[in-house]
Design an enzyme around this catalytic site. Structure first.
Site, mmCIF file in Angstrom:
data_model
loop_
_atom_site.group_PDB
_atom_site.id
_atom_site.type_symbol
_atom_site.label_atom_id
_atom_site.label_comp_id
_atom_site.label_asym_id
_atom_site.label_seq_id
_atom_site.Cartn_x
_atom_site.Cartn_y
_atom_site.Cartn_z
ATOM 1 N N GLU A 152 -4.754 2.021 -33.427
ATOM 2 C CA GLU A 152 -5.180 1.122 -32.394
ATOM 3 C C GLU A 152 -4.081 1.077 -31.280
ATOM 4 O OE1 GLU A 152 -7.981 -2.106 -32.205
ATOM 5 O OE2 GLU A 152 -6.224 -3.368 -31.194
ATOM 6 N N ARG A 159 -4.942 6.843 4.663
ATOM 7 C CA ARG A 159 -4.768 5.499 5.577
ATOM 8 C C ARG A 159 -3.549 5.568 6.469
ATOM 9 N NH1 ARG A 159 -6.701 0.652 7.265
ATOM 10 N NH2 ARG A 159 -5.183 -1.001 7.643
ATOM 11 N N GLN A 194 8.724 5.082 3.622
ATOM 12 C CA GLN A 194 9.336 5.003 2.242
ATOM 13 C C GLN A 194 9.042 4.199 1.108
ATOM 14 O OE1 GLN A 194 13.850 4.667 2.277
ATOM 15 N NE2 GLN A 194 14.203 6.483 1.593
#
Ligand SMILES: Cc1cc2nc3c(=O)[nH]c(=O)nc-3n(C[C@H](O)[C@H](O)[C@H](O)COP(=O)(O)OP(=O)(O)OC[C@H]3O[C@@H](n4cnc5c(N)ncnc54)[C@H](O)[C@@H]3O)c2cc1C
Length: 381
Positions: free
Chosen positions: A244, A270, A281
């Protein structure tokens, strides 16, 4: 060490990704009776082989090693947006199918594994108790031997898949005076008299993965339904958690990959202050940090799988991988939401759900504190 996928793994990755994408479509014909979980998707995964990736071919599985299974789960989750569903499939496959495949008697394997691999049965792993979470071997559930069977009593909590499960892998003490050395593992079908599943517990993350308490009241379990020997439950559980903590957590790597691609696309499109967000930055550095966490976690995960396939993995390898993936998933989810601005916190945007889906990753399969303890103990040994 060579992590370059071979031709078979590349094909598996492509097909798993396509399957994940195909199953994103709304399921109008679901017959599970559960508002979130889709039996139809479950059957499609079974047909593909996803529910028996590392189970032997004799029982209908694909018999894949850990690296290949990890590749399939990562690619599937990169395509499939419903991480709760992927989580349920992985809990079934790795925390239940694998311990049965590795420790069941021949008769038990022949009876149960084909049903798990074909998707006919859903399996759930029951070890946690309300008073035994991280301290899991402090469990109160007990199985008392009586001739050719055991009588098992106890209550398990937070059992993934329990509301729909047909069979449980259950851990109980067969020798309470021996602590964790007295734990044994059992396979118990749901219809067994004395087994009751409680009401599903509503949760915020991994919503389509149902979870509930399970009650065992004087449940008669044939001795043949024990996995391994008496007192081997801890080793069997650890083995199932190794599956798992590597292969299930590949789902989070895939989800992070998809999330990063979406966040790069959004911040490139955008514009604020006359340029794309990604050209600022501070935004670009946040994207770089997301990529760094993703790739570091992925490398640790594949290294752990690679070592497991060679029989050289240590608890250090597995805990480093699990910790790195789950903590990266949390931090990357926060960054993704942040970089989407107000849109990122709108309910239903799909972006905000990543936080609720990532937080449990640092809780189940051992919390981050428990994995830091394991790592530190390995450093001292
Ligand atoms: C989505 C989800 C699915 C799950 N599925 C299953 C399942 O299928 N089967 C199953 O059996 N269980 C399942 N669980 C339960 C899970 O294994 C437990 O939640 C987990 O082991 C932690 O136990 P707990 O919740 O009791 O937390 P606790 O053990 O009470 O821990 C609470 C906090 O205390 C910290 N803590 C505890 N001990 C220490 C320590 N020694 N040192 C430092 N910090 C410590 C923990 O790290 C954590 O931050 C699931 C849980 C979740 C959230």
């Amino acid at each position: 060490m060579d992590f370059a996928p071979d031709a078979d793994q590349l094909l598996l990755a492509r097909r798993s990704h396509e399957l994940g994408l195909a199953l994103n479509a709304p399921d109008e014909h679901d017959d599970s009776g559960d508002p979130w979980f889709s039996r139809r998707k479950w059957r499609r995964c079974a047909e593909f082989g996803l529910l028996g990736l590392s189970v032997g071919e004799r029982w209908g599985g694909l018999g894949l090693d850990s690296v290949s299974a990890c590749t399939a789960i990562e690619s599937f989750a990169r395509g499939h947006a419903d991480l709760g569903f992927v989580f349920s499939a992985c809990a079934h496959t790795f925390a239940c199918g694998m311990p049965i495949a590795e420790h069941g008697t021949e008769a038990l394997r022949d009876e149960v594994l084909p049903k798990l691999v074909s998707g006919e049965w859903i399996a759930a792993n029951a070890i946690t108790e309300s008073e035994a979470g991280s301290d899991v071997y402090a469990m109160r559930s007990a199985a008392v031997r009586d001739g050719d069977h055991y009588v098992l009593n106890g209550t398990k909590n937070y059992v993934t898949n329990a509301p729909l499960a047909d069979v449980f892998v259950v851990y109980a003490s067969t020798d309470p005076s021996s602590g964790y050395l007295g734990i044994s593992a059992f396979v118990i079908p749901r219809h067994t008299p004395g087994v009751t599943v409680g009401a599903p517990l509503p949760k915020t993350g991994l919503i389509s993965s149902p979870l509930a308490p399970v009650y065992f009241d004087d449940v008669v379990v044939p001795a043949e339904n024990r996995l391994g020997g008496e007192g081997e439950g801890r080793a069997i559980f650890t083995g199932s958690m190794d599956w798992e903590r590597t292969c299930l957590f590949a789902a989070y790597v895939g989800a992070m990959d998809r999330q990063l691609a979406a966040t790069v696309a959004y911040t490139s499109e955008r514009r604020q202050f006359r340029r794309p967000l990604a050209r600022h930055q501070a935004v670009a550095h946040r994207l770089a940090d997301m990529k760094l966490r993703l790739e570091s976690a992925r490398l640790l995960l594949y290294r752990a799988c690679w070592s497991r396939d060679r029989g050289t993995a240590t608890p250090l390898d597995v805990s480093l991988a699990k910790l790195a993936v789950s903590e990266a998933a949390k931090l990357n989810a926060l960054d993704a939401v942040h970089l989407h601005g107000a849109m990122g916190v709108m309910a239903g945007s799909g972006v905000e759900q990543a936080i609720a889906d990532a937080v449990p990753a640092a809780v189940f399969s051992g919390t981050s504190e428990i994995h830091r303890d394991i790592i530190a103990a390995q450093l001292r040994s």
